[in-house]
Write a protein that holds these residues in place. Structure first.
Motif, PDB file in Angstrom:
ATOM      1  N   ILE A   1       0.855  -1.224  -0.021  1.00 20.03           N
ATOM      2  CA  ILE A   1      -0.116   0.236   0.108  1.00 20.03           C
ATOM      3  C   ILE A   1       0.728   1.188   0.067  1.00 20.03           C
ATOM      4  N   GLU A   2       0.452   2.233  -0.734  1.00 17.63           N
ATOM      5  CA  GLU A   2       1.279   3.363  -0.938  1.00 17.63           C
ATOM      6  C   GLU A   2       1.069   4.397   0.332  1.00 17.63           C
ATOM      7  N   PRO A   3       2.159   5.115   0.617  1.00 19.14           N
ATOM      8  CA  PRO A   3       1.941   5.930   1.925  1.00 19.14           C
ATOM      9  C   PRO A   3       0.955   7.110   1.695  1.00 19.14           C
ATOM     10  N   SER A   4       0.789   7.413   0.514  1.00 20.47           N
ATOM     11  CA  SER A   4      -0.403   8.449   0.379  1.00 20.47           C
ATOM     12  C   SER A   4      -1.857   7.722   0.622  1.00 20.47           C
ATOM     13  N   SER A   5      -2.138   6.473   0.644  1.00 21.99           N
ATOM     14  CA  SER A   5      -3.286   6.064   0.796  1.00 21.99           C
ATOM     15  C   SER A   5      -3.987   6.626   2.172  1.00 21.99           C
ATOM     16  N   GLU A   6      -5.239   6.677   2.036  1.00 19.65           N
ATOM     17  CA  GLU A   6      -6.238   6.851   3.152  1.00 19.65           C
ATOM     18  C   GLU A   6      -5.930   6.119   4.252  1.00 19.65           C
ATOM     19  N   LEU A   7      -5.850   6.689   5.601  1.00 19.71           N
ATOM     20  CA  LEU A   7      -5.575   6.060   6.833  1.00 19.71           C
ATOM     21  C   LEU A   7      -7.118   5.753   7.337  1.00 19.71           C
ATOM     22  N   ARG A   8      -7.644   4.437   7.449  1.00 23.86           N
ATOM     23  CA  ARG A   8      -8.847   4.057   7.824  1.00 23.86           C
ATOM     24  C   ARG A   8      -8.726   3.188   9.001  1.00 23.86           C
ATOM     25  N   PRO A   9      -9.076   3.417  10.203  1.00 22.22           N
ATOM     26  CA  PRO A   9      -9.838   4.811  11.058  1.00 22.22           C
ATOM     27  C   PRO A   9      -8.443   5.711  10.641  1.00 22.22           C
ATOM     28  N   CYS A  10      -8.863   6.967  10.790  1.00 19.88           N
ATOM     29  CA  CYS A  10      -8.019   8.208  10.728  1.00 19.88           C
ATOM     30  C   CYS A  10      -7.760   8.986  11.849  1.00 19.88           C
ATOM     31  N   GLY A  11      -6.989   9.716  12.160  1.00 19.42           N
ATOM     32  CA  GLY A  11      -6.858  10.500  13.434  1.00 19.42           C
ATOM     33  C   GLY A  11      -5.664  10.145  14.049  1.00 19.42           C
ATOM     34  N   ALA A  12      -5.069  10.956  14.904  1.00 20.49           N
ATOM     35  CA  ALA A  12      -3.876  10.902  15.759  1.00 20.49           C
ATOM     36  C   ALA A  12      -4.156  10.092  16.748  1.00 20.49           C
ATOM     37  N   ILE A  13      -5.447   9.910  17.442  1.00 20.60           N
ATOM     38  CA  ILE A  13      -5.611   8.997  18.580  1.00 20.60           C
ATOM     39  C   ILE A  13      -5.819   7.633  18.148  1.00 20.60           C
ATOM     40  N   ALA A  14      -6.183   7.418  16.780  1.00 20.59           N
ATOM     41  CA  ALA A  14      -6.552   6.022  16.348  1.00 20.59           C
ATOM     42  C   ALA A  14      -4.989   5.419  15.941  1.00 20.59           C
ATOM     43  N   ALA A  15      -4.227   6.349  15.397  1.00 22.61           N
ATOM     44  CA  ALA A  15      -2.939   5.890  14.601  1.00 22.61           C
ATOM     45  C   ALA A  15      -1.860   5.425  16.023  1.00 22.61           C
ATOM     46  N   SER A  16      -2.148   6.135  17.218  1.00 28.49           N
ATOM     47  CA  SER A  16      -1.531   6.026  18.410  1.00 28.49           C
ATOM     48  C   SER A  16      -1.675   4.920  19.157  1.00 28.49           C
ATOM     49  N   MET A  17      -2.698   4.004  18.644  1.00 32.74           N
ATOM     50  CA  MET A  17      -3.251   2.898  19.517  1.00 32.74           C
ATOM     51  C   MET A  17      -2.094   1.978  20.029  1.00 32.74           C
TER      52      MET A  17
END
Length: 368
Positions: A192-208
């Motif tokens: 997957i390319e780095p420019s792809s959408e982050l789902r679920p998005c947001g800083a709190i989700a990415a720092s899970m």
């Protein structure tokens, strides 16, 4: 004044504080006039003419001019205050001692770590199940508005927004300090390319929090159940995902999700998204649904994400039993004990004041 005439041609005038009413005497004389007054509507200031609200909240009530014989007025008497404070002291002290005793009966072991490795813990006496497993974070400010408000709007509706972390590259830059690669913490987004959408998005989700551990005893591995989220929360998130060829597909945008197809990951995501009000908190990780006999156990940290160390966040695993009042927490019991002591001191002070007042009244009455 009430002026009534006996003659049919005479008139009477009734004077009120603010109203003058002219009354025509009836030919029957005084008796007929009295009958007419009984059927006449009451004066504006008569109690029957006032509303229920105005009859209760009278000027005397609002200004504190109360009758002395009301039962609740006697509660302000020093003698009554002695009894009330003494009763409250006893109640609070009993509750505080019960809470402290229950907290003392809770078993708890904390294992602090930063990197992967093996830790040994010893249980000196058998623990009655279920045993709860928590992860504890100290120094992670998830209670800031910049973290609380960033939730995927496709899941949480108008309450959420993606903020500055919307792509896999941006999420990787937040965690690793660069955006050279794609964010793939669970290894499910190969290619997957780095420019792809982050789902679920947001800083709190990415720092899970995704650290994991295993527990083993003298008899072998101890199974940990990760089914800890509520069914309502699970339905809220799971309805937005489909599983296709071993990958989780985010249904609203038909794009691959970094969460992966594992149900345990969804459980942890639901717990993580319930952000805490403090920077030092515990989240439930799983449960051990059986008793733990005494002996030596091995805790193996199989995953420890390095960005927590860079963020200066202290991590720990907590193994704990529970009482009828929850986990190990002596603060609530101590608070009740302190309040009971305060009520006890107030009872003594009121008793001293009451005794002195009665002695002074006795001396005045008997001329001593």
């Amino acid at each position: 004044k009430l002026c009534l005439g006996l003659s049919s041609a005479r008139h009477a005038q009734i004077m009120d504080r603010s109203t003058k009413i002219e009354v025509v005497a009836s030919p029957g004389g005084l008796e007929d006039d009295e009958e007419a007054q009984k059927t006449r509507s009451p004066r504006p200031d008569h109690p029957a003419s006032r509303s229920c609200f105005s009859r209760i909240f009278t000027p005397a009530f609002l200004q504190g001019r109360l009758r002395q014989h009301t039962w609740w007025h006697q509660l302000y008497h020093p003698g009554a205050q002695v009894i009330c404070n003494a009763l409250m002291a006893v109640v609070f002290l009993i509750i505080g001692m019960v809470l402290l005793t229950a907290s003392k009966g809770v078993n708890e072991i904390v294992v602090s770590y930063n990197v992967t490795g093996t830790h040994t813990i010893v249980i000196n006496e058998a623990w009655k199940g279920p045993v709860y497993v928590y992860y504890e974070l100290d120094g992670f400010h998830a209670n800031l508005r910049s973290m609380v408000s960033v939730r995927d709007p496709e899941i949480y509706g108008s309450m959420g927004e993606c903020g500055d972390v919307t792509t896999l590259g941006e999420a990787s830059g937040m965690l690793r300090g660069d955006d050279a690669g794609a964010f793939d913490p669970l290894g499910v987004l190969a290619g997957i390319e780095p420019s792809s959408e982050l789902r679920p998005c947001g800083a709190i989700a990415a720092s899970m929090f995704l650290d994991s551990a295993e527990l083993s005893g003298e008899e072998g591995p101890v199974p940990i159940s990760f089914d800890v989220a509520s069914n309502k929360d699970y339905e809220l998130v799971s309805e937005h995902f489909d599983v296709d060829d071993g990958k989780a597909i985010f249904r609203p945008t038909e794009t691959p999700s970094w969460l992966g197809p594992s149900p345990n990951v969804f459980q942890r995501y639901l717990i993580w998204m319930r952000t805490r009000v403090s920077s030092h908190f515990r989240n439930i990780l799983g449960t051990i649904d059986r008793d733990l006999p005494k002996g030596e156990y091995t805790v193996e940290i199989t995953r420890a994400d390095p960005h927590w160390y860079r963020w200066d966040v202290q991590k720990a695993l907590v193994f704990s039993t529970a009482s009828a009042f929850g986990g190990k927490n002596s603060f609530l019991g101590l608070a009740f004990v302190v309040m009971g002591a305060v009520y006890g001191v107030m009872a003594v002070l009121f008793a001293v004041v009451y005794t002195k007042a009665r002695r002074a009244a006795y001396s005045v009455a008997h001329g001593d």
